[in-house]
Write a protein that holds these residues in place. Structure first.
Motif, PDB file in Angstrom:
ATOM      1  N   THR A 202       0.825  -1.211   0.000  1.00  0.00           N
ATOM      2  CA  THR A 202       0.000   0.000   0.000  1.00  0.00           C
ATOM      3  C   THR A 202       0.860   1.263   0.000  1.00  0.00           C
ATOM      4  N   LEU A 353      -5.779   3.293   1.988  1.00  0.00           N
ATOM      5  CA  LEU A 353      -5.296   1.919   1.971  1.00  0.00           C
ATOM      6  C   LEU A 353      -4.194   1.712   2.996  1.00  0.00           C
ATOM      7  N   GLY A 421      -8.699  -3.047   2.871  1.00  0.00           N
ATOM      8  CA  GLY A 421      -7.364  -2.898   3.436  1.00  0.00           C
ATOM      9  C   GLY A 421      -7.178  -3.539   4.790  1.00  0.00           C
TER      10      GLY A 421
END
Length: 530
Positions: A202, A353, A421
């Motif tokens: 991420t 994220l 996430g």
């Protein structure tokens, strides 16, 4: 000869389990708990640094996902390699959903995943026979070659060759890094430390969005800087591969038992590692009796893990998140956002994220894998349905969303990313890497990565076409997929929180469904296999 090896192997399995259960009237769950309590050690700075450096591989993977969408939104890049798309983009009355429907542009993204699929199968014997770090170093070298070629691309074949080299890096890295993290981390923190791979991914996506946002004004070579910047983290990962310790499990498996114990003691911060060390030795003895792990993994006793290795990565991709991450800039153009708002929105998605992955790291070893997967799945279903409704009612050919609906759409896209996430993002890598016994771990991880990359290839190659054909309905399709996978987790995925990695095979015999699938007598299965 092979039949004798197979029979000897299953006999050793029985003897090992009898040794751990002798003198106790314990079931599989109690054996797992009892063994876990005997593992000694603490969270050392050494293990944190080791996992952090190893997870850099995820940063490169994420960067290449994010930068693909970034450069495909740059006019200079499109004019250089995909002139037809550039012309469509410049037409004010083009069908909003079909502006970017071009197979060449889709191939730019999807080639990486097909190359990675081939590479991960090549990486399996390297990881098993030469160690996890060997594959990590190979990945770094492939990444650097690919980044350099892409940055200097003068034509489409050169651009595609660079993407293939990066794909080889993806295959080797995704095969080795999650296994490395699972084997190095202590059992009670394995979920959080393994999730560092997804955190690095991420951060890579976020970095790619930031770089693309900064370089879009550097005309006409900004896209070259965006693509070439992947070489920097690739260099760090390659150097890390030389300085990091090999995992104790890999060292013991390759006969370096004394060195393996030394590394284990350093990782755990104590010399009292007898129980964990003995489990590794037992697992290594069993592993070394198997010469063909891909054949072994097909046996019925490995059926639950094989099913998870195929379905979990399939489900992870069918959340639809790759469509948002690959094509976030394209999506925001399609939805009528302006030039600066385009990459600004992508940066917002990347930041969400990162935040959600931090939430997962904090909670995964407290609440467990199942709770996060189910809650994240429910959140994603709701968000996808709402996004589809907004697009269906307020967006279509020759239309743009109003400012209010655009903001609302971004909010629900971010909530979707938040749910992904903390659930399927990190755990789609963590669970497959921790459930296989040592003798099939490398092969199992290769299957997991190969399925993940195959599904990524299919989605990347077909998404622009599906977006054009199904329009807002594509998000309903993904919502239906997430519904199926959430039901699957609820009924068929056992909890793996806190289970020692070398004792993981016992949890399947406790599960209400999988205990019906597994053979009750391993020697009977061996005889049947003959």
């Amino acid at each position: 000869m092979l039949d004798n090896l197979n029979r000897d192997y299953h006999s050793k399995v029985d003897k090992t389990r009898e040794k751990k259960m002798v003198g106790r009237s314990l079931g599989p769950a109690e054996v797992v708990d009892e063994r876990a309590e005997r593992y000694q050690g603490k969270v050392t700075g050494f293990v944190i640094v080791t996992c952090f450096v190893a997870a850099i591989g995820g940063c490169i993977f994420g960067y290449d996902i994010g930068v693909s969408g970034g450069v495909t939104s740059m006019d200079e890049f499109l004019r250089e390699f995909f002139h037809d798309v550039y012309e469509k983009k410049s037409h004010a009355h083009e069908n909003n959903y079909c502006k970017f429907n071009n197979q060449g542009l889709a191939a730019f993204n999807s080639l990486l995943y097909m190359a990675g699929l081939v590479a991960t199968l090549m990486a399996s014997p390297v990881t098993r026979n030469y160690g996890r770090l060997s594959s990590i170093i190979c990945a770094g070298i492939f990444y650097m070659i690919g980044a350099a070629v892409n940055a200097g691309s003068m034509n489409l074949p050169m651009l595609f060759f660079g993407r293939i080299m990066i794909g080889f890096g993806v295959g080797f890295e995704n095969q080795a890094v999650p296994v490395y993290l699972s084997e190095v981390a202590p059992a009670n923190l394995r979920g959080g430390l393994n999730s560092m791979f997804q955190l690095a991914t991420t951060l890579g996506i976020f970095s790619a969005n930031m770089v693309s946002y900064a370089t879009q004004t550097l005309k006409p070579w900004g896209w070259r800087l965006s693509l070439g910047s992947a070489a920097f983290p690739a260099l760090l990962m390659t150097l890390g591969g030389y300085f990091l310790p090999e995992t104790p499990t890999s060292l013991i498996e390759r006969g370096l038992t004394v060195r393996g114990r030394q590394v284990l003691e350093k990782l755990r911060g104590t010399r009292d590692v007898n129980t964990e060390f003995q489990d590794m030795v037992d697992a290594s003895e069993l592993s070394n009796s198997i010469r063909h792990p891909f054949k072994e993994i097909l046996h019925k006793r490995h059926r639950p893990q094989l099913v998870m290795a195929i379905l979990l990565p399939t489900f992870q991709i069918l959340t639809g998140v790759n469509c948002i991450l690959f094509y976030a800039p394209v999506l925001f153009i399609t939805m009528g956002f302006g030039g600066n708002a385009l990459l600004y929105s992508s940066v917002l998605v990347g930041a969400v994220l990162v935040l959600s992955t931090l939430i997962s790291i904090a909670l995964v070893d407290r609440l467990g894998r199942r709770a996060l997967l189910i809650s994240g799945g429910l959140q994603m279903i709701i968000c996808q349905v709402i996004v589809s409704v907004i697009l269906g009612l307020k967006f279509g050919d020759n239309k743009e969303l109003s400012k209010g609906y655009s903001i609302l759409l971004v909010i629900f896209v971010c909530l979707f990313i938040l749910g992904y996430g903390w659930s399927w993002g990190p755990l789609g890598y963590t669970i497959p890497s921790e459930i296989f016994p040592l003798e099939t771990r490398s092969a199992g991880q290769s299957i997991t990565v190969a399925v993940n990359l195959l599904m990524s290839f299919i989605i990347a190659q077909t998404f622009l076409y599906l977006l054009c054909a199904l329009k807002f309905g594509i998000f309903l399709l993904f919502a239906a997929s997430v519904s199926v996978m959430t039901i699957f987790v609820y009924f068929l995925l056992p909890e793996t929180k806190g289970v020692p990695i070398e004792e993981m095979t016992l949890i399947w015999r406790k599960h209400w469904f999988w205990k019906k699938i597994l053979p009750t007598n391993l020697e009977a299965e061996s005889s049947h296999a003959q």
